[in-house]
Every structure is written in structure tokens, then in C-alpha cells.
Design a protein around this motif. Structure first.
Motif, PDB file in Angstrom:
ATOM      1  N   ALA A  18       0.844  -1.206   0.000  1.00  0.00           N
ATOM      2  CA  ALA A  18       0.000   0.000   0.000  1.00  0.00           C
ATOM      3  C   ALA A  18       0.875   1.250   0.000  1.00  0.00           C
ATOM      4  CB  ALA A  18      -0.928  -0.001   1.212  1.00  0.00           C
ATOM      5  N   ASN A  19       1.963   1.216   0.749  1.00  0.00           N
ATOM      6  CA  ASN A  19       2.880   2.363   0.773  1.00  0.00           C
ATOM      7  C   ASN A  19       3.460   2.647  -0.608  1.00  0.00           C
ATOM      8  OD1 ASN A  19       2.474   2.805   3.479  1.00  0.00           O
ATOM      9  ND2 ASN A  19       4.336   1.768   4.136  1.00  0.00           N
ATOM     10  N   LEU A  20       3.843   1.597  -1.314  1.00  0.00           N
ATOM     11  CA  LEU A  20       4.390   1.778  -2.667  1.00  0.00           C
ATOM     12  C   LEU A  20       3.356   2.357  -3.618  1.00  0.00           C
ATOM     13  CD1 LEU A  20       6.562  -1.446  -3.116  1.00  0.00           C
ATOM     14  CD2 LEU A  20       7.369   0.925  -2.985  1.00  0.00           C
ATOM     15  N   VAL A  21       2.130   1.867  -3.534  1.00  0.00           N
ATOM     16  CA  VAL A  21       1.053   2.388  -4.381  1.00  0.00           C
ATOM     17  C   VAL A  21       0.805   3.858  -4.069  1.00  0.00           C
ATOM     18  CG1 VAL A  21      -1.428   2.230  -4.869  1.00  0.00           C
ATOM     19  CG2 VAL A  21      -0.046   0.147  -4.726  1.00  0.00           C
ATOM     20  N   HIS A  22       0.718   4.206  -2.785  1.00  0.00           N
ATOM     21  CA  HIS A  22       0.470   5.597  -2.399  1.00  0.00           C
ATOM     22  C   HIS A  22       1.628   6.504  -2.807  1.00  0.00           C
ATOM     23  CE1 HIS A  22      -2.478   4.034   0.878  1.00  0.00           C
ATOM     24  NE2 HIS A  22      -2.961   3.928  -0.341  1.00  0.00           N
ATOM     25  N   PRO A 119      -8.164   1.752  -2.289  1.00  0.00           N
ATOM     26  CA  PRO A 119      -6.861   2.359  -2.566  1.00  0.00           C
ATOM     27  C   PRO A 119      -6.996   3.857  -2.829  1.00  0.00           C
ATOM     28  CG  PRO A 119      -7.658   1.283  -4.545  1.00  0.00           C
ATOM     29  CD  PRO A 119      -8.669   1.014  -3.458  1.00  0.00           C
ATOM     30  N   LEU A 120      -5.967   4.580  -2.463  1.00  0.00           N
ATOM     31  CA  LEU A 120      -5.900   6.011  -2.679  1.00  0.00           C
ATOM     32  C   LEU A 120      -5.867   6.301  -4.172  1.00  0.00           C
ATOM     33  CD1 LEU A 120      -5.304   8.850  -1.393  1.00  0.00           C
ATOM     34  CD2 LEU A 120      -2.894   8.302  -1.705  1.00  0.00           C
ATOM     35  N   GLN A 124      -8.665  11.997  -5.782  1.00  0.00           N
ATOM     36  CA  GLN A 124      -9.120  12.313  -4.422  1.00  0.00           C
ATOM     37  C   GLN A 124      -8.120  13.225  -3.725  1.00  0.00           C
ATOM     38  OE1 GLN A 124      -9.209   8.131  -3.390  1.00  0.00           O
ATOM     39  NE2 GLN A 124     -11.363   8.312  -2.799  1.00  0.00           N
ATOM     40  N   LEU A 125      -6.865  12.915  -3.882  1.00  0.00           N
ATOM     41  CA  LEU A 125      -5.822  13.697  -3.238  1.00  0.00           C
ATOM     42  C   LEU A 125      -5.699  15.078  -3.873  1.00  0.00           C
ATOM     43  CD1 LEU A 125      -3.956  13.364  -0.902  1.00  0.00           C
ATOM     44  CD2 LEU A 125      -2.300  12.288  -2.400  1.00  0.00           C
TER      45      LEU A 125
END
Length: 137
Positions: A18-22, A119-120, A124-125
Motif C-alpha cells: 500500500a505504501n508503494l502504491v500511495h 486504494p488512494l 481524491q488527493l
């Protein structure tokens, strides 16, 4: 509208995938030059405290709720005790949880500006950052 960028973005999630994707999403939308990724929230808390005390920087924290060493709510409690300008710190909770009670609990913390379900997504961001730019202008 002025562009708003963060001096640093912290990604705090015990799931390294998840960290890599974000991290990829953040790089793609170009909202910072510095990304710090942590799988251990205690390490992130120590680093964040030092960074906030060193300089007045705008920092975005993407924070998971469920982590083994310290959950996101405990992390927020600790952050709220930092003797710093909390206007420089934006926190977005990013979780796979869709429980209404947990989402409501997230907003009991004044540091949290938004909740996003994993997932982010970059849109959205970016929407959040655009609203942040208007507020800070």
C-alpha cells in the motif's frame, strides 16, 4: 488559484505494498518533493515530531487506522500533544475500513481533514490539495 504543495508527505501504513502504491500516486500528481514512507508508526511519529520542531513546514500525513505497533487513533493522540503549529499539519486517514462508527471516530480528531477508502486515488488527493490551496491563499 495558486498551486499548493507540501514540503513533506508522510505515508504511514504497515502494508508496504500500500505504501508503494500511495508513493506512486503522490509522485504522479506532484504535490511534494519529499516523501517519507513508514511501516512502523512509532518510527514515523518520532521523525514527524522532529521535522515539525525543526522548521515550519507544510506536512501531509496519509495514515492507516489498523497497524500492530500503534493504531492510527493512538498516533493522532500523540500528534495532538506536539507543541507545534497544527495548522501546518494535514492528516488524511486512508483505510480499507468502511465501518460508519470508525469513520465517525476519525473525525473526533481535529488534525484529520479527510477520510479516504483504500486504494488512494490521485483525483481524491488532488481535490483535497486544491481545496487546501484555496484555504491557505
Amino acid at each position: 488559484m495558486s498551486n499548493f504543495t507540501y514540503d513533506t508527505v508522510y505515508i504511514i501504513d504497515d502494508n508496504s505494498t500500500a505504501n508503494l502504491v500511495h508513493q506512486h500516486v503522490i509522485k504522479r500528481i506532484s504535490i511534494t518533493n519529499q516523501i517519507k514512507t513508514f511501516t512502523n508508526p512509532i518510527d514515523a511519529l518520532k521523525d514527524l515530531r522532529l521535522e515539525l520542531l525543526r522548521d515550519e513546514k507544510y506536512i501531509l500525513v496519509l495514515l492507516d487506522i489498523y497497524m500492530p505497533e500503534m493504531n492510527g487513533f493512538e498516533f493522532l493522540k500523540a500528534c495532538s500533544l506536539f507543541p507545534v503549529n497544527h495548522d501546518l499539519l494535514d492528516v488524511i486517514m486512508v483505510s480499507s475500513s468502511i465501518s460508519e462508527s470508525e469513520i465517525e471516530q476519525v473525525f473526533d480528531y481535529s488534525l484529520v481533514q479527510k477520510f479516504i477508502t483504500k486504494p488512494l486515488k490521485g483525483t481524491q488527493l488532488l481535490d483535497f490539495v486544491k481545496r487546501r490551496a484555496i484555504i491557505s491563499a
